[in-house]
Design a protein around this motif. Structure first.
Motif, PDB file in Angstrom:
ATOM      1  N   ARG A 204      60.662  58.327  45.982  1.00 24.57           N
ATOM      2  CA  ARG A 204      59.460  59.143  45.785  1.00 24.57           C
ATOM      3  C   ARG A 204      58.217  58.541  46.414  1.00 24.57           C
ATOM      4  O   ARG A 204      57.190  59.198  46.506  1.00 24.57           O
ATOM      5  CB  ARG A 204      59.198  59.332  44.291  1.00 24.57           C
ATOM      6  CG  ARG A 204      60.057  60.362  43.635  1.00 24.57           C
ATOM      7  CD  ARG A 204      59.489  60.742  42.282  1.00 24.57           C
ATOM      8  NE  ARG A 204      59.130  59.603  41.465  1.00 24.57           N
ATOM      9  CZ  ARG A 204      59.851  59.114  40.472  1.00 24.57           C
ATOM     10  NH1 ARG A 204      61.001  59.658  40.176  1.00 24.57           N
ATOM     11  NH2 ARG A 204      59.426  58.078  39.764  1.00 24.57           N
TER      12      ARG A 204
ATOM     13  N   GLN B 195      65.157  55.752  42.468  1.00 24.70           N
ATOM     14  CA  GLN B 195      64.397  57.005  42.363  1.00 24.70           C
ATOM     15  C   GLN B 195      62.935  56.770  42.730  1.00 24.70           C
ATOM     16  O   GLN B 195      62.332  57.564  43.441  1.00 24.70           O
ATOM     17  CB  GLN B 195      64.472  57.570  40.948  1.00 24.70           C
ATOM     18  CG  GLN B 195      65.818  58.127  40.592  1.00 24.70           C
ATOM     19  CD  GLN B 195      66.113  59.373  41.395  1.00 24.70           C
ATOM     20  OE1 GLN B 195      66.620  59.285  42.505  1.00 24.70           O
ATOM     21  NE2 GLN B 195      65.780  60.509  40.850  1.00 24.70           N
TER      22      GLN B 195
ATOM     23  N   ARG C 259      66.629  53.611  38.328  1.00 27.10           N
ATOM     24  CA  ARG C 259      65.206  53.935  38.323  1.00 27.10           C
ATOM     25  C   ARG C 259      64.498  53.445  39.587  1.00 27.10           C
ATOM     26  O   ARG C 259      63.704  54.150  40.181  1.00 27.10           O
ATOM     27  CB  ARG C 259      64.548  53.336  37.086  1.00 27.10           C
ATOM     28  CG  ARG C 259      63.091  53.657  36.980  1.00 27.10           C
ATOM     29  CD  ARG C 259      62.515  53.088  35.717  1.00 27.10           C
ATOM     30  NE  ARG C 259      61.179  53.598  35.528  1.00 27.10           N
ATOM     31  CZ  ARG C 259      60.627  53.804  34.368  1.00 27.10           C
ATOM     32  NH1 ARG C 259      61.296  53.567  33.270  1.00 27.10           N
ATOM     33  NH2 ARG C 259      59.403  54.241  34.275  1.00 27.10           N
TER      34      ARG C 259
END
Length: 193
Positions: A39, A35, A32
């Motif tokens: 972003r 990711q 997580r």
């Protein structure tokens, strides 16, 4: 959670032992935090000049696409007021018929020329031409919308008459055919089915 981290050799050994399956992801699910880090973008761009140029380029491209759609009738890039099958039907119906409203501008040019003549018959003809044509054109637009509304309800159902459709049809009917945007795609007499 409490296990030890695998070494690089162990990770490579796992990928070698598992054969690749078609249609599968064939890689481990990213963590997580990885990711989220991928972003992340700054809220305020550091290079504002480049951001402004990129924004201007995007707007120019979308404007060019919209202009091309107005000429070709491509529904994907039309502005929101012209999108949809109901609006397309209204445009085609208005473009297929002779509208009295489209003759308003040429008649007004004649009226303007006659208004400079200071003779009683010229003044009377100006009055009759202006108000007479205006009343007849409004009556024609009302009748056109009533017929068009029936056709829209028959084709798209009772809720198929779009909000603002009457004003859309009347404003298009009062424009000269050559100046209408999106461009007319049907010839006169080719009413939509």
């Amino acid at each position: 959670m409490f296990g030890r981290n695998k070494t690089l050799n162990e990770q490579q050994a796992e990928t070698v032992t598992r054969p690749e399956r078609e249609g599968a992801k064939n890689r481990p699910t990213p963590k997580r935090r990885e990711q989220e880090a991928a972003r992340k973008r700054p809220l305020v761009v550091t290079d504002r000049k480049a951001a402004r140029q990129a924004d201007r380029l995007k707007r120019r491209e979308s404007s060019a696409k919209m202009r091309e759609a107005m000429l070709t009738g491509d529904d994907r890039h039309l502005p929101a007021r012209d999108k949809g099958p109901e609006r397309r039907f209204i445009r085609d119906y208005v473009d297929a018929r002779w509208n009295l409203g489209e003759f308003m501008l040429p008649v007004m040019l004649v009226v303007l020329a006659l208004s400079f003549i200071r003779l009683p018959w010229a003044q009377l003809s100006v009055f009759v031409l202006v108000y007479g044509l205006l009343l007849v054109a409004v009556g024609d637009a009302i009748l056109m919308w009533r017929r068009l509304k029936k056709r829209l309800a028959a084709k798209f159902g009772a809720d198929g008459v779009p909000k603002g459709g009457a004003m859309y049809a009347v404003m298009r009917a009062f424009q000269m055919r050559r100046s209408r945007m999106p461009r007319p795609l049907v010839k006169r007499g080719e009413y939509p089915a």
